[in-house]
Design a protein around this motif. Sequence first.
Motif, PDB file in Angstrom:
ATOM      1  N   LYS A  12     -23.285  78.447 -33.365  1.00 47.72           N
ATOM      2  CA  LYS A  12     -24.092  77.218 -33.376  1.00 47.72           C
ATOM      3  C   LYS A  12     -23.911  76.494 -34.705  1.00 47.72           C
ATOM      4  O   LYS A  12     -24.021  77.101 -35.766  1.00 47.72           O
ATOM      5  CB  LYS A  12     -25.573  77.531 -33.173  1.00 47.72           C
ATOM      6  CG  LYS A  12     -25.871  78.358 -31.935  1.00 47.72           C
ATOM      7  CD  LYS A  12     -25.596  77.588 -30.684  1.00 47.72           C
ATOM      8  CE  LYS A  12     -26.010  78.399 -29.472  1.00 47.72           C
ATOM      9  NZ  LYS A  12     -25.556  77.856 -28.239  1.00 47.72           N
ATOM     10  N   VAL A  13     -23.647  75.176 -34.631  1.00 46.13           N
ATOM     11  CA  VAL A  13     -23.401  74.369 -35.821  1.00 46.13           C
ATOM     12  C   VAL A  13     -24.433  73.248 -35.890  1.00 46.13           C
ATOM     13  O   VAL A  13     -24.746  72.626 -34.883  1.00 46.13           O
ATOM     14  CB  VAL A  13     -21.976  73.768 -35.779  1.00 46.13           C
ATOM     15  CG1 VAL A  13     -21.711  72.894 -36.990  1.00 46.13           C
ATOM     16  CG2 VAL A  13     -20.933  74.869 -35.687  1.00 46.13           C
ATOM     17  N   SER A  14     -24.936  72.995 -37.095  1.00 45.41           N
ATOM     18  CA  SER A  14     -25.856  71.864 -37.287  1.00 45.41           C
ATOM     19  C   SER A  14     -25.119  70.567 -37.022  1.00 45.41           C
ATOM     20  O   SER A  14     -24.119  70.278 -37.672  1.00 45.41           O
ATOM     21  CB  SER A  14     -26.378  71.840 -38.724  1.00 45.41           C
ATOM     22  OG  SER A  14     -27.279  72.867 -38.928  1.00 45.41           O
ATOM     23  N   SER A  15     -25.585  69.829 -36.051  1.00 45.73           N
ATOM     24  CA  SER A  15     -25.015  68.525 -35.737  1.00 45.73           C
ATOM     25  C   SER A  15     -25.813  67.886 -34.614  1.00 45.73           C
ATOM     26  O   SER A  15     -26.558  68.565 -33.906  1.00 45.73           O
ATOM     27  CB  SER A  15     -23.544  68.638 -35.324  1.00 45.73           C
ATOM     28  OG  SER A  15     -23.426  69.312 -34.096  1.00 45.73           O
ATOM     29  N   GLN A  16     -25.659  66.606 -34.472  1.00 44.75           N
ATOM     30  CA  GLN A  16     -26.277  65.854 -33.381  1.00 44.75           C
ATOM     31  C   GLN A  16     -27.759  66.180 -33.210  1.00 44.75           C
ATOM     32  O   GLN A  16     -28.229  66.479 -32.117  1.00 44.75           O
ATOM     33  CB  GLN A  16     -25.512  66.088 -32.081  1.00 44.75           C
ATOM     34  CG  GLN A  16     -24.073  65.638 -32.167  1.00 44.75           C
ATOM     35  CD  GLN A  16     -23.287  65.968 -30.921  1.00 44.75           C
ATOM     36  OE1 GLN A  16     -23.748  66.668 -30.031  1.00 44.75           O
ATOM     37  NE2 GLN A  16     -22.062  65.464 -30.865  1.00 44.75           N
ATOM     38  N   GLY A  17     -28.486  66.166 -34.333  1.00 48.67           N
ATOM     39  CA  GLY A  17     -29.915  66.394 -34.288  1.00 48.67           C
ATOM     40  C   GLY A  17     -30.348  67.846 -34.249  1.00 48.67           C
ATOM     41  O   GLY A  17     -31.538  68.142 -34.249  1.00 48.67           O
ATOM     42  N   LYS A  18     -29.427  68.781 -34.188  1.00 47.30           N
ATOM     43  CA  LYS A  18     -29.759  70.206 -34.190  1.00 47.30           C
ATOM     44  C   LYS A  18     -29.637  70.724 -35.626  1.00 47.30           C
ATOM     45  O   LYS A  18     -28.691  70.393 -36.331  1.00 47.30           O
ATOM     46  CB  LYS A  18     -28.806  70.994 -33.290  1.00 47.30           C
ATOM     47  CG  LYS A  18     -28.799  70.522 -31.864  1.00 47.30           C
ATOM     48  CD  LYS A  18     -29.539  71.470 -30.999  1.00 47.30           C
ATOM     49  CE  LYS A  18     -29.456  70.974 -29.561  1.00 47.30           C
ATOM     50  NZ  LYS A  18     -30.125  71.853 -28.662  1.00 47.30           N
ATOM     51  N   ASN A  19     -30.621  71.505 -36.041  1.00 45.01           N
ATOM     52  CA  ASN A  19     -30.625  72.046 -37.398  1.00 45.01           C
ATOM     53  C   ASN A  19     -30.903  73.530 -37.394  1.00 45.01           C
ATOM     54  O   ASN A  19     -31.456  74.072 -36.443  1.00 45.01           O
ATOM     55  CB  ASN A  19     -31.699  71.347 -38.237  1.00 45.01           C
ATOM     56  CG  ASN A  19     -31.366  69.893 -38.472  1.00 45.01           C
ATOM     57  OD1 ASN A  19     -30.293  69.576 -38.953  1.00 45.01           O
ATOM     58  ND2 ASN A  19     -32.282  69.012 -38.108  1.00 45.01           N
ATOM     59  N   ILE A  20     -30.551  74.163 -38.501  1.00 51.43           N
ATOM     60  CA  ILE A  20     -30.831  75.578 -38.699  1.00 51.43           C
ATOM     61  C   ILE A  20     -31.942  75.684 -39.743  1.00 51.43           C
ATOM     62  O   ILE A  20     -31.863  75.076 -40.805  1.00 51.43           O
ATOM     63  CB  ILE A  20     -29.570  76.327 -39.171  1.00 51.43           C
ATOM     64  CG1 ILE A  20     -28.513  76.260 -38.062  1.00 51.43           C
ATOM     65  CG2 ILE A  20     -29.911  77.773 -39.528  1.00 51.43           C
ATOM     66  CD1 ILE A  20     -27.154  76.719 -38.468  1.00 51.43           C
ATOM     67  N   ARG A  21     -32.978  76.429 -39.396  1.00 52.02           N
ATOM     68  CA  ARG A  21     -34.080  76.688 -40.323  1.00 52.02           C
ATOM     69  C   ARG A  21     -34.217  78.190 -40.484  1.00 52.02           C
ATOM     70  O   ARG A  21     -33.916  78.953 -39.559  1.00 52.02           O
ATOM     71  CB  ARG A  21     -35.398  76.140 -39.770  1.00 52.02           C
ATOM     72  CG  ARG A  21     -35.448  74.642 -39.695  1.00 52.02           C
ATOM     73  CD  ARG A  21     -36.769  74.142 -39.132  1.00 52.02           C
ATOM     74  NE  ARG A  21     -37.902  74.654 -39.894  1.00 52.02           N
ATOM     75  CZ  ARG A  21     -39.066  75.032 -39.347  1.00 52.02           C
ATOM     76  NH1 ARG A  21     -39.250  74.962 -38.048  1.00 52.02           N
ATOM     77  NH2 ARG A  21     -40.055  75.473 -40.099  1.00 52.02           N
ATOM     78  N   MET A  22     -34.694  78.594 -41.641  1.00 53.85           N
ATOM     79  CA  MET A  22     -34.927  80.008 -41.888  1.00 53.85           C
ATOM     80  C   MET A  22     -36.352  80.174 -42.408  1.00 53.85           C
ATOM     81  O   MET A  22     -36.765  79.486 -43.339  1.00 53.85           O
ATOM     82  CB  MET A  22     -33.918  80.557 -42.890  1.00 53.85           C
ATOM     83  CG  MET A  22     -34.036  82.050 -43.084  1.00 53.85           C
ATOM     84  SD  MET A  22     -32.662  82.756 -44.023  1.00 53.85           S
ATOM     85  CE  MET A  22     -33.214  82.446 -45.692  1.00 53.85           C
ATOM     86  N   ILE A  23     -37.077  81.066 -41.774  1.00 57.89           N
ATOM     87  CA  ILE A  23     -38.441  81.386 -42.169  1.00 57.89           C
ATOM     88  C   ILE A  23     -38.445  82.837 -42.629  1.00 57.89           C
ATOM     89  O   ILE A  23     -37.989  83.733 -41.907  1.00 57.89           O
ATOM     90  CB  ILE A  23     -39.425  81.228 -40.980  1.00 57.89           C
ATOM     91  CG1 ILE A  23     -39.256  79.873 -40.283  1.00 57.89           C
ATOM     92  CG2 ILE A  23     -40.856  81.486 -41.416  1.00 57.89           C
ATOM     93  CD1 ILE A  23     -39.628  78.677 -41.088  1.00 57.89           C
ATOM     94  N   VAL A  24     -38.937  83.074 -43.845  1.00 59.58           N
ATOM     95  CA  VAL A  24     -39.027  84.435 -44.383  1.00 59.58           C
ATOM     96  C   VAL A  24     -40.492  84.730 -44.672  1.00 59.58           C
ATOM     97  O   VAL A  24     -41.124  84.015 -45.457  1.00 59.58           O
ATOM     98  CB  VAL A  24     -38.181  84.590 -45.665  1.00 59.58           C
ATOM     99  CG1 VAL A  24     -38.314  86.000 -46.223  1.00 59.58           C
ATOM    100  CG2 VAL A  24     -36.710  84.278 -45.393  1.00 59.58           C
ATOM    101  N   ASN A  25     -41.006  85.739 -44.008  1.00 56.49           N
ATOM    102  CA  ASN A  25     -42.402  86.152 -44.191  1.00 56.49           C
ATOM    103  C   ASN A  25     -43.365  84.972 -44.026  1.00 56.49           C
ATOM    104  O   ASN A  25     -44.322  84.818 -44.786  1.00 56.49           O
ATOM    105  CB  ASN A  25     -42.585  86.834 -45.545  1.00 56.49           C
ATOM    106  CG  ASN A  25     -41.682  88.042 -45.688  1.00 56.49           C
ATOM    107  OD1 ASN A  25     -41.486  88.793 -44.747  1.00 56.49           O
ATOM    108  ND2 ASN A  25     -41.097  88.208 -46.856  1.00 56.49           N
ATOM    109  N   GLY A  26     -43.077  84.119 -43.046  1.00 55.52           N
ATOM    110  CA  GLY A  26     -43.959  83.008 -42.722  1.00 55.52           C
ATOM    111  C   GLY A  26     -43.741  81.733 -43.517  1.00 55.52           C
ATOM    112  O   GLY A  26     -44.414  80.740 -43.278  1.00 55.52           O
TER     113      GLY A  26
END
Length: 69
Positions: free
Chosen positions: A33-47
């Motif tokens: 999966k690649v960030s593009s066309q409105g799709k993003n990658i987020r990372m949540i660590v311990n909330g």
Amino acid sequence: MEMSDIVTKDETRLGNFFRIWGKEFNSSRILDKVSSQGKNIRMIVNGNENKEFENYLMKDGDKIEIIYK
């Protein structure tokens, strides 16, 4: 994390976990999966949102969520 010997700080980086499995992870890619066309990658660590991505130094007991949407 399961490591049987002395571990260096660099070895605890989240990116190394993915590399061991032959997969890619950074702020713009998770697996196929690649960030593009409105799709993003987020990372949540311990909330909490975390922007370190592959450079995050994992700690025992961390809850890490990687979100692609």
